[in-house]
Every structure is written in structure tokens, then in C-alpha cells.
Scaffold this active site. Structure first.
Site, short mmCIF file in Angstrom:
data_model
loop_
_atom_site.label_atom_id
_atom_site.label_comp_id
_atom_site.label_asym_id
_atom_site.label_seq_id
_atom_site.Cartn_x
_atom_site.Cartn_y
_atom_site.Cartn_z
N ASP A 36 0.81 -1.22 0.00
CA ASP A 36 0.00 0.00 0.00
C ASP A 36 0.84 1.27 0.00
O ASP A 36 0.28 2.37 0.03
CB ASP A 36 -0.94 0.01 1.21
N ASP A 290 -15.70 35.42 -34.37
CA ASP A 290 -14.85 34.24 -34.51
C ASP A 290 -15.39 33.04 -33.74
O ASP A 290 -15.03 31.90 -34.03
CB ASP A 290 -13.43 34.54 -34.01
N GLY A 425 -10.05 20.78 -34.22
CA GLY A 425 -10.92 19.83 -34.90
C GLY A 425 -11.40 20.37 -36.24
O GLY A 425 -11.44 19.65 -37.24
N LEU A 426 -11.73 21.67 -36.29
CA LEU A 426 -12.17 22.29 -37.54
C LEU A 426 -11.02 22.31 -38.54
O LEU A 426 -11.20 22.02 -39.73
CB LEU A 426 -12.66 23.72 -37.26
#
EC number: 1.3.7.7
Length: 523
Positions: A36, A290, A425-426
Site C-alpha cells: 500500500d 470568430d 478539430g475544424l
């Protein structure tokens, strides 16, 4: 018992370690087997601290179980006190040691030490890490202040006026292994100071037992992280009459509500809302031209209760996203998360099973995931942009730079962290669309992870699936060509919806016209 390769929270003794490690002049003796001791790595590796946690392990082994393990406990307690000389001693046991029932806390109290000893009885098989941290902080606060309960008068939030000084508050809840706690404290202290309010004590992060005894010198408590501090705030309110705040200052609206709540409790004049909004760039950025393409983006949220609820509010009210999934692994915050989910018309997901979360994420088909380290892994597998908003986290989510989540600067950080994955992503989609132009080649560096996104693989996998489409439906060349123009992060959902439409209309072959008709139908 459930076997898994990932857990959102450790056992409760890890929560106790977080409190002990966050504070000064405190030592924690943990009755635990050798295995542990892994928890040390959480602080040295994840938090990148230069010192080990103030924890002594009894580290019993299998051969010790045939003898008197209680004597081993007493020996380690004695050595820890002599070596570290703490002002307060915490004593507890790990999940394995709980089965032996040596009761180390009772043993420590019988050894005659001249210091407060906090006996931590943390049920390892029914509770988790955040509960363990909350219970430890609560028991510590209660132990150090219990002698002052009977003699102390109820504390008025207006006491500062009678004493002729600036109002004082305590900031309660920040701890090690919390999400950006260090920077959040700095940001909130700065905001309070601008409002003419002094910080009396920050606890447990950086506090000592002496500081805990000074908590009652403040007028009110700031409950910054309810998972850790709410139980202690309730006890202080019940026994000393100290009011505490309920608003978590994550996001512009919540920060303004937080400031007004503090002002109301301390009887200070309320501030101008428009003036406060101008302190962060998020409101203007989210209204700018934007950012128009962000409106309506589908977002899936999962994390601890505090950050998940705050993220849902920011996503819906401040950035114009559509929340399509909301959940938490914190069962202590399940009621609040369910209430928030109900307001958003989604079903709350309360689970500590990462596979259930990934399955829900897949069904929701979001364009952005806000979650923990595990959701980042799941989102990467699904090809969805992701930003980490909550613990558990990786070392990369503990930046060396100033990067809060709370207050005005926290809102700026959130905007950058959430919006940039969508922008990338765009950009990825535009590169995908124009990949046949001579400027682009397959295997370009992707912004979605450390490996490139091979668009051909995505299309090939889609084509393989098309052979096994529902009800024998076939995609024509024109249909496949049009499908490739759909952004990759929603392509799966568009494909599924188009096939559903084709089945509904009895269309055996899906062309580009069918895809257009399906889009109009579902919109």
C-alpha cells in the site's frame, strides 16, 4: 468485489494522505502492508513535489500476521513521533489492515503522548477517496476546536464592523491532488482582496494545526471545494454560527454570484455586474464573430461533482454549447448533479465504471468531451477532442505555469482549454477535405493527440462497416463521397442517422441525395 484496470478514486486512506500531505506539522501513521506504499507516487510523480508525504507505514508482511501486529503498530507510532515531532498525529489503517482489526487509533491514544491524536476510522470497503479526505479534515477540525465550542459565542458575520477592521474569511477545501487548487487559491485571494476582504486561513492546503485553531477568528467560511470542506463548514456553522458560501466561482456568472454572496453575508455593498464582467476576456470572446461557430456544439461532461456542475453551466450559459451528457463519479454529489442534469434535459450518469462512461459518450456522439484523464483516453479512441476539467489527472494537467479554473483568470484559462480543441478539430476537417491538394500529404501531425490521424484508415473502417450496414443497406459512391465531407468528429452520428432514415423510408441504397434528405429530416 469488482476487478478493473482504472478507478476514479482511491480508497479513503488516500484521501487522508491528501489532507496530511497538504498541511504542515502533521504526521500520519498508516497501518498498512508493504504493497500500500504506492500512494507516495501520487504526490511525488503527479504533484511533482520535492518531498515525500508525511506518512509512516507499518508495512507488515505475511509473516507478521502470525505474531502480534499491534506491537508493530505501537513501535512505528513511537518512532514516528520521536523522529518527526508533529504537533498533531493522525492514525489510521488501509483497506487491507482494516481486516486485522488492530485499532491503531486506540493504541496511539493509550501511549500517553502530549499532543492531539486523531483516530481515523475510514470504512475502506464502502467509501472512497474524496469522502476520506472530507472525513479527515472534519475530524481534524473537530478535534482541534472542540475545547472552544462551549466557551465561544456565536460568530456574527458583522463582527468586523464592531472590531473596526476589514472583514476576514477562511478559504476551505483546497488540497494536494485537487484540480488546480494551488492557483485557484491565489486567484480567489486576489478577488477577495480587491473587494476589501482579508484571508484569515487557507486550509487544509498550507495550514498547520495552529491555523485550524484560528479558524474562528474569521467572520465566514468560503467553501471552495464541497467534496472536501462542506462537512467541516457545517460543523463550524452548527457550533460557532459561522456562515459559509455555497457558490463555486468557476465561470463568469458563478464568480459574480460568488462575489455578491460574500458581500451579502458580510453586509458589503453589491458590485456592478457589467464592471465585473469586463475583468475576463471570456464574455467578449464567446460573443465575438470568430466564436459563432461554437454555438450549439455538442459537449459531454464527466468529472467530480464540483467541476462537472460548473462546466455544465459554463457550457450552456456562457459558451452556447449543447450539453448532451453530464455525470460524476462522486456519489456524495450525485443529488446536485442530477438536479443540474434535469435542468439541461439530460439523464445524469452516476458511476465509477469508466466503460459505462465511454459507452455513454459514444451514444451521445459529442463534438467535445470535458472530463478526467480517463475520458481523454476514451475520447482519443473515439476521435473526439477532449479537455481535462477534473481529477483524476495526469502530470500534464499539473502545469508549472499559473493556470487556475476559478475567478476571472480561470475563465480565460477555461475558454482557451475548451475552445482550442474545437478549433483544431475544424482545422483537421479542412485538411481532411483538401487532402488531395498537392500541399497536403497523409500522415500530417494531428492536433488531437501525439499521433497523426490517418484519414484513409477512418474511411476504410467506415467502408468495412458499410458492408455490414443495417438491413443490408448499401452506400453508393456518391453517398460515400458526401459522407467524407462531414467533419470526422460527427461523421459516425451522421452515418447512423442516415441509415436509420433509409430503413424508415425503405431505401436500399444511400446516395448523396439520401444523405441530404436524412439531414433535413433529423434537423
Amino acid at each position: 468485489m469488482e476487478l478493473t484496470l482504472w478507478t476514479y478514486e482511491g480508497p479513503p486512506h488516500v484521501g487522508a494522505m491528501r489532507i496530511a500531505s497538504s498541511m504542515k506539522d502533521i504526521h500520519y501513521v498508516l497501518h498498512a502492508p508493504q504493497g500500500d506504499t504506492y500512494a507516495d507516487l501520487l504526490f511525488t510523480m503527479i504533484e511533482r513535489r520535492g518531498q515525500r508525504p508525511p506518512v509512516t507505514y507499518t508495512t507488515f508482511q505475511a509473516r507478521d500476521l502470525g505474531g502480534d501486529t499491534a506491537e508493530l503498530v505501537k513501535k512505528n507510532i513511537k518512532e514516528a513521533v520521536e523522529r518527526f515531532k508533529p504537533k498533531t498525529l493522525l492514525v489510521g489503517e488501509s483497506c487491507t489492515a482494516e481486516l486485522i482489526q488492530d485499532q491503531p487509533g486506540a493504541l496511539a491514544k493509550g501511549m500517553g503522548f502530549d499532543m492531539p491524536i486523531v483516530n481515523l476510522e475510514l470504512p475502506a470497503y464502502s467509501k472512497k477517496e474524496n469522502w476520506g479526505a472530507s472525513e479527515t479534515f472534519y475530524q481534524l477540525t473537530r478535534t482541534l476546536l472542540k475545547e472552544k465550542v462551549s466557551s465561544s459565542e456565536k460568530i456574527s458575520p458583522l463582527r468586523w464592523k464592531e472590531l473596526g477592521r476589514r472583514p476576514k474569511v477562511n478559504i476551505l477545501g483546497p488540497s494536494l491532488l485537487g484540480f488546480r487548487c494551488r492557483d485557484d487559491v491565489i486567484e480567489i485571494q486576489r478577488i477577495l482582496s480587491e473587494q476589501g476582504i482579508d484571508t484569515n486561513v487557507v486550509a487544509p492546503l498550507g495550514a498547520s494545526p495552529d491555523d485550524i485553531e484560528r479558524l474562528i477568528d474569521a467572520e465566514i467560511n468560503i467553501c471552495l471545494y464541497p467534496e472536501i470542506a462542506e462537512a467541516s463548514c457545517e460543523w463550524l456553522k452548527r457550533n460557532f454560527g459561522m456562515e459559509y458560501t455555497n457558490t463555486i466561482p468557476i465561470g463568469i456568472k458563478n464568480t459574480i454570484e460568488f462575489i455578491n454572496e460574500v458581500h451579502k453575508k458580510l453586509d458589503l455593498p453589491l458590485t456592478n455586474k457589467e464592471e465585473l464582467e469586463n475583468k475576463s476576456k471570456l464574455p467578449w470572446y464567446s460573443k465575438s464573430v470568430d466564436s459563432n461557430y461554437l454555438t450549439g456544439k455538442r459537449v459531454f461532461i464527466f468529472g467530480d461533482g464540483t467541476h462537472a456542475i460548473a462546466a455544465a453551466k459554463i457550457a450552456k450559459e456562457e459558451l452556447g454549447f449543447e450539453v448532451v451528457g453530464l455525470g460524476t463519479y462522486s456519489r456524495e454529489m450525485a443529488r446536485q448533479v442530477r438536479a443540474t442534469a434535469k435542468d439541461l434535459n439530460v439523464e445524469a450518469l452516476i458511476t465509477n465504471n469508466y466503460l459505462e462512461v465511454e459507452d455513454a459518450m459514444k451514444k451521445a456522439a459529442p463534438e467535445l468531451v470535458l472530463g478526467t484523464q480517463m475520458e481523454r483516453h476514451s475520447a482519443k479512441r473515439l476521435g473526439i477532442p477532449c479537455s481535462v476539467i477534473s481529477t483524476p489527472m495526469h502530470v500534464q494537467d499539473v502545469p508549472a505555469r499559473y493556470s487556475p479554473q476559478m475567478g476571472w483568470e480561470g475563465a480565460n484559462v477555461i475558454f482557451d482549454d475548451w475552445v482550442h480543441p474545437l478549433m483544431m478539430g475544424l482545422e483537421e476537417h479542412l485538411i481532411d477535405m483538401f487532402k488531395h491538394d498537392f500541399e497536403f500529404v497523409d500522415g500530417h501531425q494531428s492536433h488531437l493527440g501525439h499521433t497523426a490521424t490517418n484519414t484513409n484508415n477512418i474511411l476504410n473502417s467506415d467502408e468495412k462497416k458499410e458492408k455490414n450496414s443495417k438491413e443490408g443497406i448499401i452506400w453508393t459512391e456518391s453517398g460515400r463521397a458526401e459522407l467524407t465531407k462531414v467533419p470526422f468528429f460527427v461523421r459516425g452520428k451522421v452515418k447512423t442517422n442516415t441509415e436509420k432514415y433509409a430503413i424508415l423510408r425503405g431505401i436500399p441504397e444511400i446516395s448523396d441525395e439520401t444523405l441530404y434528405d436524412a439531414k433535413a429530416y433529423f434537423n
